[in-house]
Design a protein around this motif. Structure first.
Motif, PDB file in Angstrom:
ATOM      1  N   THR A   1     -36.276   7.156 -19.186  1.00 36.63           N
ATOM      2  CA  THR A   1     -34.855   7.102 -19.177  1.00 36.63           C
ATOM      3  C   THR A   1     -34.435   8.302 -18.791  1.00 36.63           C
ATOM      4  O   THR A   1     -35.269   9.429 -18.645  1.00 36.63           O
ATOM      5  CB  THR A   1     -34.355   7.117 -21.088  1.00 36.63           C
ATOM      6  OG1 THR A   1     -34.920   8.277 -21.554  1.00 36.63           O
ATOM      7  CG2 THR A   1     -34.811   5.941 -21.553  1.00 36.63           C
ATOM      8  N   SER A   2     -32.999   8.488 -18.447  1.00 35.24           N
ATOM      9  CA  SER A   2     -32.603   9.750 -17.856  1.00 35.24           C
ATOM     10  C   SER A   2     -32.426  10.682 -18.861  1.00 35.24           C
ATOM     11  O   SER A   2     -32.613  11.842 -18.746  1.00 35.24           O
ATOM     12  CB  SER A   2     -31.129   9.657 -17.274  1.00 35.24           C
ATOM     13  OG  SER A   2     -30.295   9.040 -18.429  1.00 35.24           O
TER      14      SER A   2
ATOM     15  N   TYR B   1     -30.300   0.816 -13.655  1.00 32.29           N
ATOM     16  CA  TYR B   1     -31.463   1.838 -13.180  1.00 32.29           C
ATOM     17  C   TYR B   1     -31.042   2.395 -12.016  1.00 32.29           C
ATOM     18  O   TYR B   1     -30.431   2.073 -10.980  1.00 32.29           O
ATOM     19  CB  TYR B   1     -32.540   0.846 -12.845  1.00 32.29           C
ATOM     20  CG  TYR B   1     -33.154  -0.069 -14.168  1.00 32.29           C
ATOM     21  CD1 TYR B   1     -34.243   0.637 -14.765  1.00 32.29           C
ATOM     22  CD2 TYR B   1     -32.425  -0.997 -14.731  1.00 32.29           C
ATOM     23  CE1 TYR B   1     -35.045  -0.213 -15.776  1.00 32.29           C
ATOM     24  CE2 TYR B   1     -33.382  -1.566 -15.830  1.00 32.29           C
ATOM     25  CZ  TYR B   1     -34.227  -1.328 -16.300  1.00 32.29           C
ATOM     26  OH  TYR B   1     -34.887  -1.845 -17.240  1.00 32.29           O
TER      27      TYR B   1
ATOM     28  N   GLU C   1     -32.701   4.299 -24.605  1.00 34.65           N
ATOM     29  CA  GLU C   1     -34.231   3.758 -24.914  1.00 34.65           C
ATOM     30  C   GLU C   1     -34.724   3.300 -23.689  1.00 34.65           C
ATOM     31  O   GLU C   1     -34.143   2.588 -22.896  1.00 34.65           O
ATOM     32  CB  GLU C   1     -34.213   3.073 -26.044  1.00 34.65           C
ATOM     33  CG  GLU C   1     -33.974   3.644 -27.512  1.00 34.65           C
ATOM     34  CD  GLU C   1     -34.059   2.705 -28.536  1.00 34.65           C
ATOM     35  OE1 GLU C   1     -34.338   1.584 -28.379  1.00 34.65           O
ATOM     36  OE2 GLU C   1     -33.892   3.265 -29.698  1.00 34.65           O
ATOM     37  N   ARG C   2     -36.093   3.412 -23.505  1.00 31.61           N
ATOM     38  CA  ARG C   2     -36.837   2.633 -22.486  1.00 31.61           C
ATOM     39  C   ARG C   2     -36.702   0.993 -22.661  1.00 31.61           C
ATOM     40  O   ARG C   2     -36.376   0.507 -23.775  1.00 31.61           O
ATOM     41  CB  ARG C   2     -38.167   2.909 -22.454  1.00 31.61           C
ATOM     42  CG  ARG C   2     -38.445   4.186 -22.173  1.00 31.61           C
ATOM     43  CD  ARG C   2     -39.793   4.649 -21.686  1.00 31.61           C
ATOM     44  NE  ARG C   2     -40.077   5.905 -21.339  1.00 31.61           N
ATOM     45  CZ  ARG C   2     -41.071   6.831 -20.490  1.00 31.61           C
ATOM     46  NH1 ARG C   2     -41.966   5.680 -20.261  1.00 31.61           N
ATOM     47  NH2 ARG C   2     -41.119   7.998 -20.514  1.00 31.61           N
ATOM     48  N   SER C   3     -36.710   0.210 -21.520  1.00 32.14           N
ATOM     49  CA  SER C   3     -36.519  -1.250 -21.503  1.00 32.14           C
ATOM     50  C   SER C   3     -37.740  -1.725 -22.000  1.00 32.14           C
ATOM     51  O   SER C   3     -38.925  -1.408 -21.363  1.00 32.14           O
ATOM     52  CB  SER C   3     -35.985  -1.706 -20.227  1.00 32.14           C
ATOM     53  OG  SER C   3     -35.915  -2.969 -20.266  1.00 32.14           O
TER      54      SER C   3
ATOM     55  N   ASP D   1     -25.981   6.597 -21.129  1.00 29.99           N
ATOM     56  CA  ASP D   1     -25.640   5.050 -21.281  1.00 29.99           C
ATOM     57  C   ASP D   1     -24.796   4.469 -20.404  1.00 29.99           C
ATOM     58  O   ASP D   1     -23.740   4.313 -20.804  1.00 29.99           O
ATOM     59  CB  ASP D   1     -25.312   4.847 -22.719  1.00 29.99           C
ATOM     60  CG  ASP D   1     -25.636   3.701 -23.318  1.00 29.99           C
ATOM     61  OD1 ASP D   1     -25.933   2.659 -22.435  1.00 29.99           O
ATOM     62  OD2 ASP D   1     -25.387   3.295 -24.632  1.00 29.99           O
TER      63      ASP D   1
ATOM     64  N   ALA E   1     -30.156   4.789 -19.991  1.00 31.41           N
ATOM     65  CA  ALA E   1     -29.902   4.168 -21.265  1.00 31.41           C
ATOM     66  C   ALA E   1     -30.681   4.933 -22.472  1.00 31.41           C
ATOM     67  O   ALA E   1     -31.531   5.721 -22.088  1.00 31.41           O
ATOM     68  CB  ALA E   1     -30.648   2.569 -21.622  1.00 31.41           C
TER      69      ALA E   1
ATOM     70  N   ILE F   1     -33.952   4.872 -15.835  1.00 32.92           N
ATOM     71  CA  ILE F   1     -33.004   3.753 -16.509  1.00 32.92           C
ATOM     72  C   ILE F   1     -31.811   4.459 -17.408  1.00 32.92           C
ATOM     73  O   ILE F   1     -32.169   5.586 -17.918  1.00 32.92           O
ATOM     74  CB  ILE F   1     -33.555   2.726 -17.631  1.00 32.92           C
ATOM     75  CG1 ILE F   1     -32.787   1.856 -18.156  1.00 32.92           C
ATOM     76  CG2 ILE F   1     -34.477   3.611 -18.650  1.00 32.92           C
ATOM     77  CD1 ILE F   1     -33.355   0.866 -18.996  1.00 32.92           C
TER      78      ILE F   1
ATOM     79  N   ASP G   1     -34.982  11.179 -20.888  1.00 33.52           N
ATOM     80  CA  ASP G   1     -36.360  11.676 -20.906  1.00 33.52           C
ATOM     81  C   ASP G   1     -36.752  12.926 -19.734  1.00 33.52           C
ATOM     82  O   ASP G   1     -37.186  13.852 -19.722  1.00 33.52           O
ATOM     83  CB  ASP G   1     -37.492  10.690 -20.413  1.00 33.52           C
ATOM     84  CG  ASP G   1     -37.711   9.699 -21.472  1.00 33.52           C
ATOM     85  OD1 ASP G   1     -37.345   9.932 -22.733  1.00 33.52           O
ATOM     86  OD2 ASP G   1     -38.231   8.613 -20.821  1.00 33.52           O
TER      87      ASP G   1
END
Length: 315
Positions: free
Chosen positions: A230-231, A126, A220-222, A239, A218, A216, A233
């Motif tokens: 997410t970055s 994160y 997808e969101r956690s 990743d 990744a 984050i 977004d």
């Protein structure tokens, strides 16, 4: 008289051989060291202590965590690579120490220096800032980076935190300053002391340090932090995940590896380990020795290529 002496010596020799065989069959029969190549309280140290506690129960011997700091984890990893391969010297090491530092630093250890025993944890990084920071959103930090500039902090150059800072700079088209530390705990001090603007951390950023996450890294969101974007977004898909696990020096006997592998599986799936990791907001990911071995070799090659493509390592 002579026959009696010879008989006694032969009996003693036979006893020694039998005793040695029995001791080997009873591995472990003494304390095991689990080396963490970063300072106490860092990102790798927490799950290491959780798994050590459960391994003690499975193996019936003390598993003592020792912290050997320096040079992005390479001091501890180098020590482990030259340790006696008898199952009593193990290491709990992350992706950076094992698969990026050898390419960056030309370490004496490499992909053939260790036997991966089991993967224990893995989770995305994160982008985090202090709760009292002026940065409330990704856009706030990006604006500062493109204006006066920002300082990122983390473990030594070559660590995954450092690689993350380079990736972030590439996303924004700027140079991101980097303040290296001995480990995660020290990085938090730099962040909270105002000497750094941001760092990359695990999913326990809130419960351990009271930090805020801006994104984050990744796809997808956690599930742990569903409100953190997410970055991707923000227009910059990435990743960046940190995995860590138990390693033994190359040459450790197969039967010892098999016993450690079995103990790892039981420890990782135990109620105690699961509860501790959940409480700490850390994500479990188990791979057995065969799976982890193949994964490790692939990661070593792929990360080397990634670093070369990023211009951090000469071809």
């Amino acid at each position: 008289m002579m026959n009696s002496v010879l008989k006694t010596l032969c009996s003693a020799a036979a006893l020694t051989i039998c005793t040695a065989g029995a001791a080997w069959a009873e591995y472990p029969d003494r304390t095991i060291s689990l080396m963490v190549p970063f300072a106490a309280g860092g990102g790798a140290d927490v799950p290491a202590r959780f798994i050590a506690e459960e391994l003690e129960k499975e193996l019936g011997q003390s598993v003592v965590v020792s912290n050997v700091t320096g040079a992005g984890g390479t001091v501890g990893a180098t020590q482990l690579s030259t340790a006696t391969a008898d199952g009593y010297s193990l290491g709990f090491m992350p992706v950076g120490t094992t698969t990026t530092q050898p390419h960056l630093r030309g370490t004496s250890y490499g992909v053939d220096s260790f036997i991966p025993i089991c993967m224990v944890a893995s989770g995305p990084f994160y982008l985090v800032v202090d709760a009292d920071s002026e940065f409330k959103t990704w856009e706030d930090l990006e604006a500062k980076a493109k204006g006066d500039g920002i300082t990122f902090t983390g473990a030594a150059p070559g660590s995954l935190a450092h690689v993350t800072s380079v990736a972030l700079g590439a996303m924004w088209g700027v140079d991101v300053g980097y303040l290296p530390t001995k480990g995660g705990g020290d990085a938090m001090n730099e962040l909270k002391g105002g000497r750094a603007d941001a760092t990359a951390w695990f999913s326990d950023f809130d419960v351990r340090f009271g930090l805020n996450a801006l994104a984050i890294f990744a796809p997808e969101r956690s599930e742990i932090h569903p409100d953190v974007p997410t970055s991707g977004d923000k227009g910059h898909p990435a990743d960046i995940a940190v995995w860590m696990g138990v390693f033994a020096p190359a040459g450790t006997p197969d039967d010892v590896v098999a016993k450690l592998d079995s103990a790892c599986e039981a420890a990782i799936t135990s109620e105690g380990f699961t509860a501790n990791m959940e409480k700490a907001n850390r994500e479990i990911r188990h791979m057995n020795a065969d799976e982890f071995g193949a994964f490790f070799r692939k990661a070593f090659e792929e990360n080397g290529e990634l670093l070369r493509n990023a211009g951090l390592v000469k071809n």
